[in-house]
Structure formats: structure tokens, C-alpha cells
Design an enzyme around this catalytic site. Structure first.
Site, PDB file in Angstrom:
ATOM      1  CE1 TYR A  28      -4.219  -1.377  -0.038  1.00 41.43           C
ATOM      2  CE2 TYR A  28      -3.304  -2.943   1.532  1.00 41.43           C
ATOM      3  CZ  TYR A  28      -4.305  -2.571   0.647  1.00 41.43           C
ATOM      4  OH  TYR A  28      -5.374  -3.393   0.450  1.00 41.43           O
ATOM      5  CE1 TYR A 155      -8.818  -4.593   1.349  1.00 37.42           C
ATOM      6  CE2 TYR A 155      -8.749  -5.446   3.602  1.00 37.42           C
ATOM      7  CZ  TYR A 155      -8.161  -5.286   2.357  1.00 37.42           C
ATOM      8  OH  TYR A 155      -6.923  -5.829   2.128  1.00 37.42           O
ATOM      9  CG  ASP A 246     -14.219 -10.282   6.789  1.00 34.99           C
ATOM     10  OD1 ASP A 246     -13.488 -10.539   7.772  1.00 34.99           O
ATOM     11  OD2 ASP A 246     -13.799  -9.743   5.748  1.00 34.99           O
ATOM     12  CE  LYS A 275      -6.512  -6.745   9.549  1.00 36.74           C
ATOM     13  NZ  LYS A 275      -7.562  -6.608   8.559  1.00 36.74           N
TER      14      LYS A 275
HETATM   15  C1  LIG Z   1      -7.645  -7.014   7.084  1.00 36.12           C
HETATM   16  C2  LIG Z   1      -8.940  -7.571   6.670  1.00 36.12           C
HETATM   17  C3  LIG Z   1      -9.017  -8.636   5.756  1.00 36.12           C
HETATM   18  C4  LIG Z   1      -7.799  -9.184   5.059  1.00 36.12           C
HETATM   19  O1  LIG Z   1      -6.936  -9.807   5.949  1.00 36.12           O
HETATM   20  P1  LIG Z   1      -5.389 -10.013   5.523  1.00 36.12           P
HETATM   21  O2  LIG Z   1      -4.827 -10.829   6.637  1.00 36.12           O
HETATM   22  O3  LIG Z   1      -4.801  -8.651   5.453  1.00 36.12           O
HETATM   23  O4  LIG Z   1      -5.377 -10.729   4.227  1.00 36.12           O
HETATM   24  C5  LIG Z   1     -10.266  -9.153   5.469  1.00 36.12           C
HETATM   25  N1  LIG Z   1     -11.370  -8.665   6.047  1.00 36.12           N
HETATM   26  C6  LIG Z   1     -11.336  -7.656   6.935  1.00 36.12           C
HETATM   27  C7  LIG Z   1     -12.606  -7.177   7.546  1.00 36.12           C
HETATM   28  C8  LIG Z   1     -10.118  -7.065   7.261  1.00 36.12           C
HETATM   29  O5  LIG Z   1     -10.104  -6.031   8.111  1.00 36.12           O
END
Ligand SMILES: *Cc1c(COP(=O)(O)O)cnc(C)c1O
Length: 433
Positions: A28, A155, A246, A275
């Protein structure tokens, strides 16, 4: 002949940021005019330290992953132990206790009834697996459906499937023609909820709905009410649309409860986690599902298998880091910290919300967002982000505004003093910039 060892010595003496610039392409980042990348040598609690000994408060949890603080001694101890026991094993044909234990402990913690864990490497791949599970589920049942529903500013990651279900933006611009079609809907609110429910009820050809519960992270920390999400999930259930939460950003206490979907009556069929999963120590992703989905893949027909996997699937060290992170998450003092951060945040927002440069403020659990008033000046908007980023960095605070939106998303152990220091810096920015 150049002497390679000599060469290395020369390089080692050069500034690390310069050496970095010669050989590394950062994520990025427009490398043409990027500021030198700051070499970090150590992390401890809510702080990271650069090579000159400067201390930074990590107000963004190192890209939203670190929930218990840096270099946590308890996680470090467990990881070190695992490193000398079993560092990795192929996960097809073999298993290991950290993977089994993590699944056993994670599934009952998730809202609703989740029955199976599928391991991946990161958030994007957790999303890819969720999409594949849903699409192949309908195919395996002999009722193929290929339409997918998602939120406009969502996202979900940077791989092609995850990009396809993310809102079209400058992130996806170069690839838009190759992304598969997705039906994008607005975030629900009191005005549009009936219309959205109506739309979903007529979407019986839709395979699944993927959403970030309560808050769209990269989209600009856009928040919406659990009550309306609940109604969308109910409409999906009635229209036979599978639902994917998600919780890659929202999982593990971020929104005030262990998972954002705890605030819903209707529960999703699938969860994506990453995460905070390992406490931010190592990459690991998880996609969980119900037995109803899992059972649709059980067959004598080989074509009904879920053909997906990654070299590092269920890496034992990452699983052990996750188990240690869960231990810490479940301690009563962690929940107290989460509640403390929530309350401090709320008081701060109440204090600044009527400032003339503040357009709006919003909060979900330990996350707050402050939208800077920019009027109609787009050039000001694009500069503002960089000015604010540098301003806070100079004060020893890592905040990465999303355009004109300043957000704080700290590790839960951050002290009241450090929170006050960050709040004061934001207040000075509002006066000075
Ligand atoms: C960061 C994020 C992703 C992607 O995760 P990566 O480990 O960076 O591939 C997917 N969904 C959400 C909601 C995110 O915040």
C-alpha cells in the site's frame, strides 16, 4: 571479482532505511515518493521503539492485529516451546494437538452454533475459503447458485475473490475488469431497511451474503446498527442465502464483546477470523462453518471435496500463539481493559464532537473514528491525511488516518495515560492544523 562478504559489511553500515529502499517493495505504498520507512527494533506492550530509541504508542495495533501488546511474554514462552517441539507438519493426512485444541476452544466461543474449523494463512484466504464453501455448497446440493451479495464500501482482502466482494475503489481499480460480478448493497439504516429486505427476499438466486459486522474497517470505519444487520440476516435465512461474517477485524474483543455477532439474534453460517487470532504474533486464518455446510461436502463423489489448502495451513506455532492469545483474552482483566478503553473513548468523543473541525464521531467498542470537516476541497482532503499522519508520528503516536478519518484501534492493555496523551494530540491537531 567483487567480494560479497565485503559488500555485506558496507551495506550493514548504511542506514537501514536506505538499505530497505534498495531491496524492498512495501505494501500500500507509492514507492516513488514514500518517506523513508522507520526501522523498528523492539516492541513492548503498547509501544514500539525505533533504532534511535524513540518510543511510539501503537494506536493502530500494528495494522489491527495486536490485541494484548507487543512481545507478550506469555505468548512468547508458548511459541518458543512449540518451536523446539514441532514447527510444522503437512496438514493433509496428519494432525497435531495445537490445531485440534484451538478448534475445540474456538468453536464454542463463536456466536451461534459453529461446528468445523478450516485453517488458512490470513484474512484474505479465510474469505476465499468462505466463498468457495458457499458456492460449492449449492453446487454439491445440485442447486447451483453463483450470485454474491456484499456491502458497497466493504473490504474483505486483496486476493482476487476477496477483492471481488470488496467495494470497487482505488485499491481494485487496476483489476476491476477481471473481478467477478457482485451485488452491492448500501449499509442498512432506518430509511432503507425495508427496501433492502425486499431486495434480499427477491434474491433467491443468491448463494451468499458476506459482511463485516457492525463496522466496515478499511472502508472508513463506517458503523451501522446491529438491529438492522439482524433483519438482513433473517431475510437471508428466509431466502436461502448463506451468510458469512467477516470478523477478521472485529473478532477477539475489538467491538466490546468477544465477537461482533454476539450482538445479533440471527447468527451467520460462516465466520472468517485472522488479525487478532494469534494476538498479532503470527499469520493465521480460520474459516468456521456449521455441520449443515460441512455435510454437503461428504460424498463418495470426489468432485464434492473442498479442494483448497495452503502450505502453512494450521501451522503449529501459529496455533499455539492463538491458544496463548485466547488464554489472555479470557482473563477477567482483559475484559475489564476492553470496558475501560471503551469508556475512555466515549468520554473523549463527547468532549470533541461539537468542535467546528469535527464533522462526525463514531464508536464501536474499542474503536473510535473522528471525521475531519473538509468542506468541498478535495485537494485539502488528500493532503490532510499525510499531514495528520506526520503530525502524530512526530509526537510519538502511530495513527494512520483513512483519508480525513482519524481512528484509534489500540491494544487493550494501553494505559489511561497513553490514551489521554493520544486524545490531547488529537485536540492539538484540531487547533493547529
Ligand atoms: C484485514 C482484513 C481482511 C484481510 O486480511 P489479511 O490478513 O490482510 O489478508 C479481510 N477482512 C477484513 C474485515 C479485514 O479487516
Amino acid at each position: 571479482m567483487p567480494d560479497p562478504s565485503n559488500n555485506q559489511n558496507l551495506d550493514a553500515k548504511a542506514n537501514l532505511a536506505d538499505r530497505d529502499h534498495k531491496v524492498i517493495w512495501h505494501p500500500y505504498t507509492q514507492m516513488k515518493n514514500a518517506l523513508p520507512h522507520i526501522p523498528i527494533i523492539r516492541g513492548e506492550g503498547a509501544y514500539i521503539f525505533d533504532e534511535n530509541g524513540k518510543k511510539y504508542i501503537d494506536a493502530v495495533s500494528s495494522w489491527w492485529v495486536n490485541i494484548h501488546g507487543h512481545s507478550h511474554p506469555y505468548i512468547a514462552e508458548k511459541v518458543a516451546e512449540q518451536l523446539t517441539t514441532l514447527e510444522h507438519v503437512i496438514f493433509a493426512g496428519f494432525t497435531h494437538e495445537p490445531a485440534v485444541l484451538l478448534a475445540e476452544r474456538l468453536l464454542p466461543l463463536l456466536p451461534g452454533k459453529q461446528d468445523k474449523v478450516f485453517y488458512t494463512d490470513n484474512g484474505s484466504t479465510a474469505v476465499e475459503v468462505a466463498l468457495k464453501m458457499c458456492l460449492q455448497y449449492w453446487d454439491n446440493l445440485g442447486k447451483p447458485k453463483t450470485k454474491i451479495l456484499a456491502f458497497k464500501n466493504a473490504y474483505h482482502g486483496d486476493t482476487f475473490g476477496a477483492m471481488s466482494v470488496s467495494g470497487r475503489s482505488i485499491f481494485t481499480d487496476a483489476f476491476n475488469s477481471l473481478l467477478f460480478d457482485v451485488e452491492f448493497i448500501d449499509l442498512p439504516n432506518q430509511e432503507n431497511i425495508d427496501q433492502l429486505i425486499n431486495f434480499i427476499s427477491n434474491s433467491t438466486e443468491t448463494a451468499c451474503f458476506i459482511f463485516e459486522p457492525l463496522i466496515l474497517g478499511s472502508g472508513g470505519m463506517l458503523m451501522y446498527e446491529a438491529e438492522y444487520l439482524d433483519q438482513l440476516l433473517l431475510a437471508c435465512k428466509e431466502a436461502n442465502i448463506l451468510t458469512i461474517a467477516d470478523e477478521v477485524m472485529t473478532g477477539f474483543g475489538r467491538t466490546g464483546t468477544y465477537f461482533a455477532c454476539e450482538k445479533l439474534i440471527n447468527k451467520p453460517d460462516i465466520f472468517c477470523l485472522s488479525k487478532g487470532l494469534t494476538g498479532g504474533t503470527m499469520p493465521l486464518g480460520v474459516t468456521t462453518c456449521t455441520n449443515e455446510i460441512y455435510n454437503a461436502f461428504l460424498s463418495d463423489d470426489k468432485l464434492k471435496t473442498l479442494y483448497h489448502g495452503h502450505s502453512f495451513t494450521a501451522n503449529p506455532i501459529a496455533c499455539v500463539a492463538s491458544l496463548a492469545s485466547l488464554d489472555i483474552l479470557l482473563r477477567s482483566e482483559t475484559l475489564q481493559n476492553i470496558k475501560r478503553v471503551e469508556a475512555k473513548h466515549a468520554a473523549f468523543l463527547a468532549e470533541i464532537q461539537s468542535h467546528s473541525k469535527v464533522k462526525t464521531v463514531r464508536q464501536t467498542g474499542t474503536i473510535i473514528a473522528i471525521e475531519w470537516e473538509t468542506g468541498n476541497e478535495t485537494s485539502y482532503l488528500s493532503n490532510l491525511r499525510n499531514i495528520l499522519y506526520a503530525y502524530f508520528l512526530d509526537k510519538g503516536i502511530i495513527l494512520r488516518p483513512l483519508g480525513n478519518i482519524i481512528y484509534i484501534l489500540p491494544p487493550y492493555i494501553i494505559s489511561n495515560e497513553d490514551l489521554d496523551y493520544i486524545y490531547d494530540a488529537i485536540k492539538s491537531a484540531l487547533e493547529e492544523i
